[in-house]
Design an enzyme around this catalytic site. Sequence first.
Site, PDB file in Angstrom:
ATOM      1  N   HIS A   1       4.740  17.059 -19.417  1.00 46.20           N
ATOM      2  CA  HIS A   1       4.822  18.384 -18.796  1.00 46.20           C
ATOM      3  C   HIS A   1       4.838  17.551 -16.930  1.00 46.20           C
ATOM      4  O   HIS A   1       5.301  18.111 -15.794  1.00 46.20           O
ATOM      5  CB  HIS A   1       4.006  19.405 -18.578  1.00 46.20           C
ATOM      6  CG  HIS A   1       4.550  19.594 -20.316  1.00 46.20           C
ATOM      7  ND1 HIS A   1       3.037  19.938 -20.992  1.00 46.20           N
ATOM      8  CD2 HIS A   1       5.496  20.426 -20.639  1.00 46.20           C
ATOM      9  CE1 HIS A   1       3.962  20.971 -21.931  1.00 46.20           C
ATOM     10  NE2 HIS A   1       5.239  20.640 -22.189  1.00 46.20           N
TER      11      HIS A   1
ATOM     12  N   ARG B   1      13.307  15.496 -23.859  1.00 40.86           N
ATOM     13  CA  ARG B   1      12.951  14.083 -25.072  1.00 40.86           C
ATOM     14  C   ARG B   1      14.010  13.259 -25.668  1.00 40.86           C
ATOM     15  O   ARG B   1      13.734  12.352 -25.261  1.00 40.86           O
ATOM     16  CB  ARG B   1      11.822  14.083 -25.615  1.00 40.86           C
ATOM     17  CG  ARG B   1      10.275  14.568 -24.916  1.00 40.86           C
ATOM     18  CD  ARG B   1       8.925  15.041 -25.340  1.00 40.86           C
ATOM     19  NE  ARG B   1       9.486  15.833 -26.093  1.00 40.86           N
ATOM     20  CZ  ARG B   1       8.860  17.443 -26.832  1.00 40.86           C
ATOM     21  NH1 ARG B   1       7.942  17.075 -27.062  1.00 40.86           N
ATOM     22  NH2 ARG B   1       9.565  18.717 -27.941  1.00 40.86           N
TER      23      ARG B   1
ATOM     24  N   LYS C   1       5.485  29.762 -32.029  1.00 40.91           N
ATOM     25  CA  LYS C   1       4.437  28.612 -31.911  1.00 40.91           C
ATOM     26  C   LYS C   1       2.919  29.216 -32.080  1.00 40.91           C
ATOM     27  O   LYS C   1       3.154  31.152 -31.295  1.00 40.91           O
ATOM     28  CB  LYS C   1       4.444  28.046 -30.649  1.00 40.91           C
ATOM     29  CG  LYS C   1       5.371  26.678 -30.779  1.00 40.91           C
ATOM     30  CD  LYS C   1       5.352  25.709 -29.769  1.00 40.91           C
ATOM     31  CE  LYS C   1       6.509  25.262 -29.781  1.00 40.91           C
ATOM     32  NZ  LYS C   1       6.641  24.642 -27.784  1.00 40.91           N
TER      33      LYS C   1
ATOM     34  N   SER D   1       2.506  19.155 -26.534  1.00 42.66           N
ATOM     35  CA  SER D   1       1.404  19.239 -26.724  1.00 42.66           C
ATOM     36  C   SER D   1       0.874  20.162 -28.680  1.00 42.66           C
ATOM     37  O   SER D   1      -0.138  19.446 -28.618  1.00 42.66           O
ATOM     38  CB  SER D   1       1.699  20.661 -26.489  1.00 42.66           C
ATOM     39  OG  SER D   1       1.955  21.126 -25.400  1.00 42.66           O
TER      40      SER D   1
HETATM   41  O1  PNS Z   1       7.645  24.730 -23.906  1.00 44.30           O
HETATM   42  P1  PNS Z   1       7.978  25.478 -25.139  1.00 44.30           P
HETATM   43  O2  PNS Z   1       7.397  26.147 -26.286  1.00 44.30           O
HETATM   44  O3  PNS Z   1       9.783  24.180 -26.169  1.00 44.30           O
HETATM   45  O4  PNS Z   1       9.508  26.480 -24.272  1.00 44.30           O
HETATM   46  C1  PNS Z   1       9.814  27.656 -24.583  1.00 44.30           C
HETATM   47  C2  PNS Z   1       9.765  28.342 -23.721  1.00 44.30           C
HETATM   48  C3  PNS Z   1       8.332  29.498 -23.926  1.00 44.30           C
HETATM   49  C4  PNS Z   1      10.044  28.687 -22.800  1.00 44.30           C
HETATM   50  C5  PNS Z   1      11.207  29.927 -24.969  1.00 44.30           C
HETATM   51  O5  PNS Z   1      10.465  29.809 -26.144  1.00 44.30           O
HETATM   52  C6  PNS Z   1      11.236  31.501 -23.853  1.00 44.30           C
HETATM   53  O6  PNS Z   1      11.468  31.516 -22.358  1.00 44.30           O
HETATM   54  N1  PNS Z   1      10.593  32.525 -23.920  1.00 44.30           N
HETATM   55  C7  PNS Z   1      10.367  33.774 -23.270  1.00 44.30           C
HETATM   56  C8  PNS Z   1      11.239  34.295 -24.264  1.00 44.30           C
HETATM   57  C9  PNS Z   1      12.453  34.055 -24.138  1.00 44.30           C
HETATM   58  O7  PNS Z   1      13.222  34.383 -23.138  1.00 44.30           O
HETATM   59  N2  PNS Z   1      13.045  33.359 -25.541  1.00 44.30           N
HETATM   60  C10 PNS Z   1      14.754  33.620 -25.570  1.00 44.30           C
HETATM   61  C11 PNS Z   1      14.997  31.567 -25.060  1.00 44.30           C
HETATM   62  S1  PNS Z   1      16.825  31.969 -25.668  1.00 44.30           S
END
Ligand code: PNS
Length: 159
Positions: free
Chosen positions: A17, A90, A41, A128
């Site tokens: 990150h 990645r 998660k 993570s």
């Molecule tokens: O680090 P991650 O877990 O890959 O991040 C994913 C994250 C938190 C960016 C994604 O789950 C997200 O945007 N969550 C907020 C809720 C949302 O907008 N969901 C719709 C995404 S299409």
Amino acid sequence: MKTAVYPGSFDPITMGHIDIIKRASVMFDKLVICVMSNAKKTPIFTPDERVELIKRATAGIENIEVTSYGGLLADFAKQQGAGFIVRGLRALSDFEYEFQMALTNRKLYPDADTVFLTTSAEYMYLSSSIVKEIIRNGGFVKDAIPEPIAEDVIKKIRP
Ligand code: PNS
């Protein structure tokens, strides 16, 4: 002013990150790092703890802000007036999910485009989840977690 949002679970923030943050911070006038929730998660650090860890790990990097938000990424990007959403890629396995997320976010908020940065090769293996798994089982990978937060992260995962 070019504002970008870098969203993620950051549970906890890793050197992968940090690599993306450093590279994105020179591309935009302002980079807002946002701790968000991923429905798939179950985090072990609270949003406030994750924000605090990110702040400590990114001290010295200019033009960044760190915060958390409990709703949709598209709404947060709109609230920030952001024209860009940054995500790190990645491997090919990341692509399908990231592509779907980028398309969904653009549907919800057409004023922001998702910008993908490929990870640096040394961090390709890193996530993570992998870091937590290794620490939980008694191991530690040097250079996986930012040095200023490593001790606290280890203590939380393996008290
Ligand atoms: O680090 P991650 O877990 O890959 O991040 C994913 C994250 C938190 C960016 C994604 O789950 C997200 O945007 N969550 C907020 C809720 C949302 O907008 N969901 C719709 C995404 S299409």
